[in-house]
Design a protein around this motif. Structure first.
Motif, PDB file in Angstrom:
ATOM      1  N   ARG A 102       0.855  -0.643   0.390  1.00  0.00           N
ATOM      2  CA  ARG A 102      -0.315   0.167   0.019  1.00  0.00           C
ATOM      3  C   ARG A 102       0.537   1.310   0.232  1.00  0.00           C
ATOM      4  O   ARG A 102       2.006   1.319   0.750  1.00  0.00           O
ATOM      5  CB  ARG A 102      -1.392   0.140   0.992  1.00  0.00           C
ATOM      6  N   GLU A 103       0.367   2.094  -0.818  1.00  0.00           N
ATOM      7  CA  GLU A 103       1.047   3.010  -0.130  1.00  0.00           C
ATOM      8  C   GLU A 103      -0.811   4.408   0.194  1.00  0.00           C
ATOM      9  O   GLU A 103      -1.169   5.429  -0.615  1.00  0.00           O
ATOM     10  CB  GLU A 103       1.362   4.123  -1.950  1.00  0.00           C
ATOM     11  N   ASP A 104      -0.190   4.421   1.135  1.00  0.00           N
ATOM     12  CA  ASP A 104      -1.670   5.225   2.152  1.00  0.00           C
ATOM     13  C   ASP A 104      -0.782   6.227   2.543  1.00  0.00           C
ATOM     14  O   ASP A 104      -1.792   6.862   3.839  1.00  0.00           O
ATOM     15  CB  ASP A 104      -1.941   4.438   2.137  1.00  0.00           C
ATOM     16  N   GLY A 105       0.290   7.117   2.724  1.00  0.00           N
ATOM     17  CA  GLY A 105       0.368   8.013   3.824  1.00  0.00           C
ATOM     18  C   GLY A 105       0.232   9.185   1.985  1.00  0.00           C
ATOM     19  O   GLY A 105      -0.072   9.679   1.497  1.00  0.00           O
ATOM     20  N   PRO A 106       1.116  10.466   3.071  1.00  0.00           N
ATOM     21  CA  PRO A 106       1.897  11.776   1.902  1.00  0.00           C
ATOM     22  C   PRO A 106       1.787  12.056   0.625  1.00  0.00           C
ATOM     23  O   PRO A 106       1.317  13.150  -0.048  1.00  0.00           O
ATOM     24  CB  PRO A 106       3.083  12.318   2.201  1.00  0.00           C
ATOM     25  N   ILE A 107       2.022  10.724  -0.330  1.00  0.00           N
ATOM     26  CA  ILE A 107       2.124  11.005  -1.376  1.00  0.00           C
ATOM     27  C   ILE A 107       1.074  10.205  -1.884  1.00  0.00           C
ATOM     28  O   ILE A 107       0.235  10.714  -2.863  1.00  0.00           O
ATOM     29  CB  ILE A 107       3.162   9.696  -2.165  1.00  0.00           C
ATOM     30  N   ALA A 108       0.089   9.672  -1.506  1.00  0.00           N
ATOM     31  CA  ALA A 108      -1.567   9.031  -1.609  1.00  0.00           C
ATOM     32  C   ALA A 108      -2.048  10.802  -1.335  1.00  0.00           C
ATOM     33  O   ALA A 108      -3.032  11.039  -2.198  1.00  0.00           O
ATOM     34  CB  ALA A 108      -1.785   8.275  -1.035  1.00  0.00           C
ATOM     35  N   ASP A 109      -2.233  10.997  -0.161  1.00  0.00           N
ATOM     36  CA  ASP A 109      -2.294  12.533   0.120  1.00  0.00           C
ATOM     37  C   ASP A 109      -2.373  13.374  -0.650  1.00  0.00           C
ATOM     38  O   ASP A 109      -3.053  14.096  -1.660  1.00  0.00           O
ATOM     39  CB  ASP A 109      -2.410  13.126   1.443  1.00  0.00           C
ATOM     40  N   ALA A 110      -1.182  13.793  -1.703  1.00  0.00           N
ATOM     41  CA  ALA A 110      -0.825  14.598  -2.295  1.00  0.00           C
ATOM     42  C   ALA A 110      -2.275  14.274  -4.050  1.00  0.00           C
ATOM     43  O   ALA A 110      -2.769  15.135  -4.568  1.00  0.00           O
ATOM     44  CB  ALA A 110       0.866  14.686  -2.989  1.00  0.00           C
ATOM     45  N   TYR A 111      -1.631  13.013  -4.239  1.00  0.00           N
ATOM     46  CA  TYR A 111      -2.349  12.738  -5.296  1.00  0.00           C
ATOM     47  C   TYR A 111      -3.628  12.629  -5.437  1.00  0.00           C
ATOM     48  O   TYR A 111      -4.871  13.495  -6.698  1.00  0.00           O
ATOM     49  CB  TYR A 111      -2.206  11.196  -6.076  1.00  0.00           C
ATOM     50  N   PHE A 112      -4.932  12.180  -4.226  1.00  0.00           N
ATOM     51  CA  PHE A 112      -5.969  12.572  -4.298  1.00  0.00           C
ATOM     52  C   PHE A 112      -6.334  14.266  -3.671  1.00  0.00           C
ATOM     53  O   PHE A 112      -7.145  14.576  -4.889  1.00  0.00           O
ATOM     54  CB  PHE A 112      -5.859  12.297  -2.532  1.00  0.00           C
ATOM     55  N   ARG A 113      -5.708  15.236  -3.603  1.00  0.00           N
ATOM     56  CA  ARG A 113      -5.443  16.223  -3.855  1.00  0.00           C
ATOM     57  C   ARG A 113      -5.588  16.667  -5.196  1.00  0.00           C
ATOM     58  O   ARG A 113      -6.275  17.889  -5.659  1.00  0.00           O
ATOM     59  CB  ARG A 113      -4.962  17.392  -3.010  1.00  0.00           C
ATOM     60  N   SER A 114      -4.679  16.927  -5.932  1.00  0.00           N
ATOM     61  CA  SER A 114      -5.001  16.807  -7.635  1.00  0.00           C
ATOM     62  C   SER A 114      -5.797  15.978  -7.695  1.00  0.00           C
ATOM     63  O   SER A 114      -5.680  17.278  -9.244  1.00  0.00           O
ATOM     64  CB  SER A 114      -3.392  16.342  -8.307  1.00  0.00           C
ATOM     65  N   ARG A 115      -6.073  15.586  -8.055  1.00  0.00           N
ATOM     66  CA  ARG A 115      -8.076  14.741  -8.869  1.00  0.00           C
ATOM     67  C   ARG A 115      -9.173  16.188  -8.888  1.00  0.00           C
ATOM     68  O   ARG A 115      -9.108  17.397  -7.744  1.00  0.00           O
ATOM     69  CB  ARG A 115      -8.410  13.327  -7.722  1.00  0.00           C
ATOM     70  N   PRO A 116      -9.710  16.125  -9.601  1.00  0.00           N
ATOM     71  CA  PRO A 116     -10.990  17.562  -9.922  1.00  0.00           C
ATOM     72  C   PRO A 116     -11.744  17.041  -8.219  1.00  0.00           C
ATOM     73  O   PRO A 116     -11.676  16.226  -7.984  1.00  0.00           O
ATOM     74  CB  PRO A 116     -11.637  17.505 -10.525  1.00  0.00           C
ATOM     75  N   ARG A 117     -12.026  18.053  -7.787  1.00  0.00           N
ATOM     76  CA  ARG A 117     -13.207  17.932  -6.480  1.00  0.00           C
ATOM     77  C   ARG A 117     -14.384  17.358  -6.469  1.00  0.00           C
ATOM     78  O   ARG A 117     -14.640  16.195  -6.102  1.00  0.00           O
ATOM     79  CB  ARG A 117     -14.097  19.595  -6.070  1.00  0.00           C
ATOM     80  N   GLU A 118     -15.603  16.884  -7.888  1.00  0.00           N
ATOM     81  CA  GLU A 118     -15.907  15.679  -8.544  1.00  0.00           C
ATOM     82  C   GLU A 118     -15.309  14.303  -7.799  1.00  0.00           C
ATOM     83  O   GLU A 118     -16.187  13.640  -7.669  1.00  0.00           O
ATOM     84  CB  GLU A 118     -16.580  16.161  -9.754  1.00  0.00           C
TER      85      GLU A 118
END
Length: 201
Positions: A102-118
């Motif tokens: 799993r990658e469930d740390g800051p890298i995953a947080d950053a990628y999730f935040r880069s996605r469109p809000r919808e």
């Protein structure tokens, strides 16, 4: 062994994969990073679906999903997966098999935040791979969360990344008269260097 030249040249298979993906991005008309990800369920039955490869790190291929999905449950139960990517425009493919973490740390947080809000709201709303009452029920949950999550929805704990660390990577390119070019890089464990062999078409 034949010298590896042209599109197969290089001393690191992940560098070669990254180069092929970058080239596909200039030629493939839609989703050049779409891969067919294969896993195995608890009965040993294979399962496959298309996901998007989001990055190639120095020693891993990274994709993201709902941790409660069928694919995630299968990965978490045995820690192994494989994928294939085929680029019709380039007449090439890559096949990969390896171990997954799993990658469930800051890298995953950053990628999730880069996605469109919808898309972020949708990730919160979808019980991926599980039965839902109706499309209307799903849309109602999206609307509820849309009002609740604010302007910057955080990554939910049940959503994140996986890092597939390869034990085998095979590069294939179409050849005349079905005499394709194939090179397989393999290693017995993640701590060993890769060895490379040319395979018959």
């Amino acid at each position: 062994m034949d010298p590896r030249v042209g599109i197969f040249a290089g001393d690191d298979p992940l560098d070669i994969a990254r180069r092929w993906l970058e080239e596909a991005g200039r030629h493939e008309p839609s989703d050049p990073n779409a891969i067919a990800l294969a896993t195995v369920d608890s009965e040993g039955l294979p399962d496959v679906r298309i996901v998007l490869l989001k990055s190639i790190e120095s020693d891993a291929f990274v994709f993201y999903t709902n941790y409660e999905s069928a694919k995630a449950r299968q990965i978490d139960s045995n820690g192994r997966a494989a994928f294939a990517v085929h680029w019709k425009s380039l007449r090439r493919q890559i096949r990969v098999r390896g171990l997954v973490e799993r990658e469930d740390g800051p890298i995953a947080d950053a990628y999730f935040r880069s996605r469109p809000r919808e898309s972020r709201v949708g990730a919160w709303a979808s019980p991926q791979s599980r039965a839902i009452a109706s499309r209307a029920a799903l849309e109602a949950e999206v609307a509820r969360l849309d009002a609740e999550l604010g302007e910057d929805p955080p990554r939910p704990a049940f959503w994140g990344g996986y890092r597939l660390r390869p034990l085998e990577i095979e590069f294939w390119a179409d050849g005349a008269h079905r005499l394709h070019d194939r090179y397989k890089w393999s290693r017995p464990t993640l701590n060993h260097p890769f060895e490379v062999l040319r395979l018959g078409p």
